[in-house]
Design an enzyme around this catalytic site. Structure first.
Site, mmCIF file in Angstrom:
data_model
loop_
_atom_site.group_PDB
_atom_site.id
_atom_site.type_symbol
_atom_site.label_atom_id
_atom_site.label_comp_id
_atom_site.label_asym_id
_atom_site.label_seq_id
_atom_site.Cartn_x
_atom_site.Cartn_y
_atom_site.Cartn_z
ATOM 1 N N GLU A 103 0.822 -1.202 0.000
ATOM 2 C CA GLU A 103 0.000 0.000 0.000
ATOM 3 C C GLU A 103 0.857 1.253 0.000
ATOM 4 O O GLU A 103 1.940 1.283 0.598
ATOM 5 C CB GLU A 103 -0.933 0.063 1.221
ATOM 6 C CG GLU A 103 -2.362 -0.322 0.937
ATOM 7 C CD GLU A 103 -2.606 -1.802 1.103
ATOM 8 O OE1 GLU A 103 -3.646 -2.276 0.632
ATOM 9 O OE2 GLU A 103 -1.737 -2.477 1.688
ATOM 10 N N THR A 104 0.329 2.257 -0.663
ATOM 11 C CA THR A 104 0.830 3.626 -0.542
ATOM 12 C C THR A 104 -0.309 4.462 0.019
ATOM 13 O O THR A 104 -1.422 4.428 -0.501
ATOM 14 C CB THR A 104 1.271 4.190 -1.902
ATOM 15 O OG1 THR A 104 2.376 3.426 -2.394
ATOM 16 C CG2 THR A 104 1.696 5.645 -1.768
#
Length: 267
Positions: free
Chosen positions: A51-52
């Protein structure tokens, strides 16, 4: 012709661990305002982490969004923990509590106490469902119980060793109508262990999944008749969590470490 270059700060944080090269890595990008969704998705794809997280400060809270390399997701625990770590240690948030808001998951808070950060998330709504052939065909051994939450299946097995040694069929998991599959069992040294597989959203195995513990915690709380639990996600990187049921919410606590910080350059 002059080409304008936009600089964006980026941090990479290992969450749910007290040392680098373990836990779950998330990128965190502070923004002054929201960019086009296509740009956010491209940044997440370029980072190629589970995830970002992106956030924008709004009055007394922070709007937050989470992207895998392929899609935006409704909720991400480890990237929220990572974002809080960035705010507390690198972006001058001076109070011991942070208020986040997600258009997909509502109000979320993170509190700081010594080296631990505690997420406060809504408990998942779970129910036991039948073991279908589609789910059974994802595994080489037979599950004890199958639970369905809002976005994931939770599949219970006999013991910790079954979870550690599991080699699921990812092609079959990808066909299930769910964000992913959590597998879990009672732990040998902690209350429960788990792993999380989500090829549907581009994550074969997530190292440590905070959001999955909104499903795991109510199940094991009822099963073990206790409201405060210890947990380990037994992926190759591993991660340690403390979980507590508080009415219709769950508190998920962990530590985090900075791995890198830098700048992105976007034309």
């Amino acid at each position: 012709m002059c080409i304008q270059i936009m600089e964006i700060k980026i941090y990479q944080i290992d969450a749910f661990t007290n040392k680098v090269f373990s836990g779950n890595s998330a990128a965190v990008c502070p923004l002054n305002g929201w960019l086009d969704d296509a740009i956010l998705q491209k940044i997440a794809m370029e980072n190629n982490l589970a995830e970002t997280a992106f956030y924008v400060k709004k009055d007394n809270h922070y709007e937050i969004r989470w992207f895998t390399p392929t899609v935006e997701v409704d909720l991400c625990g480890h990237a929220t923990l990572a974002t809080a770590f960035v705010l507390f240690h690198h972006e001058n948030h001076t109070e011991n509590n942070i208020n986040f808001f997600s258009s997909r998951s509502g109000h979320l808070t993170v509190a700081r106490e010594l080296n631990y950060l505690t997420l406060n998330f809504p408990l998942d709504e779970i129910k036991e469902v039948a073991l279908t052939s589609e789910i059974a065909n994802c595994f080489t051994s037979s599950p004890l119980t199958v639970i369905k939450g809002k976005t994931d299946y939770l599949v219970i097995f006999e013991n910790e060793e079954a979870i550690i040694n599991m080699n699921p069929n990812f092609e079959n998991i990808a066909k299930l109508d769910a964000r992913g599959v959590i597998v879990s069992a009672k732990g040998n040294k902690v209350d429960f262990v788990s792993r999380f597989f989500a090829p549907q959203i581009g994550i074969i195995e997530d190292p440590v999944t905070g959001s999955a513990h909104t499903t795991l915690t109510p199940y094991w709380s009822k099963k073990l008749n206790k409201t405060t639990l210890t947990a380990t996600q037994v992926s190759s990187r591993g991660g340690e969590l403390k979980c507590k049921v508080v009415q219709d919410r769950v508190e998920i606590s962990g530590q985090a470490k900075l791995f890198l910080k830098g700048l992105l350059y976007i034309e």
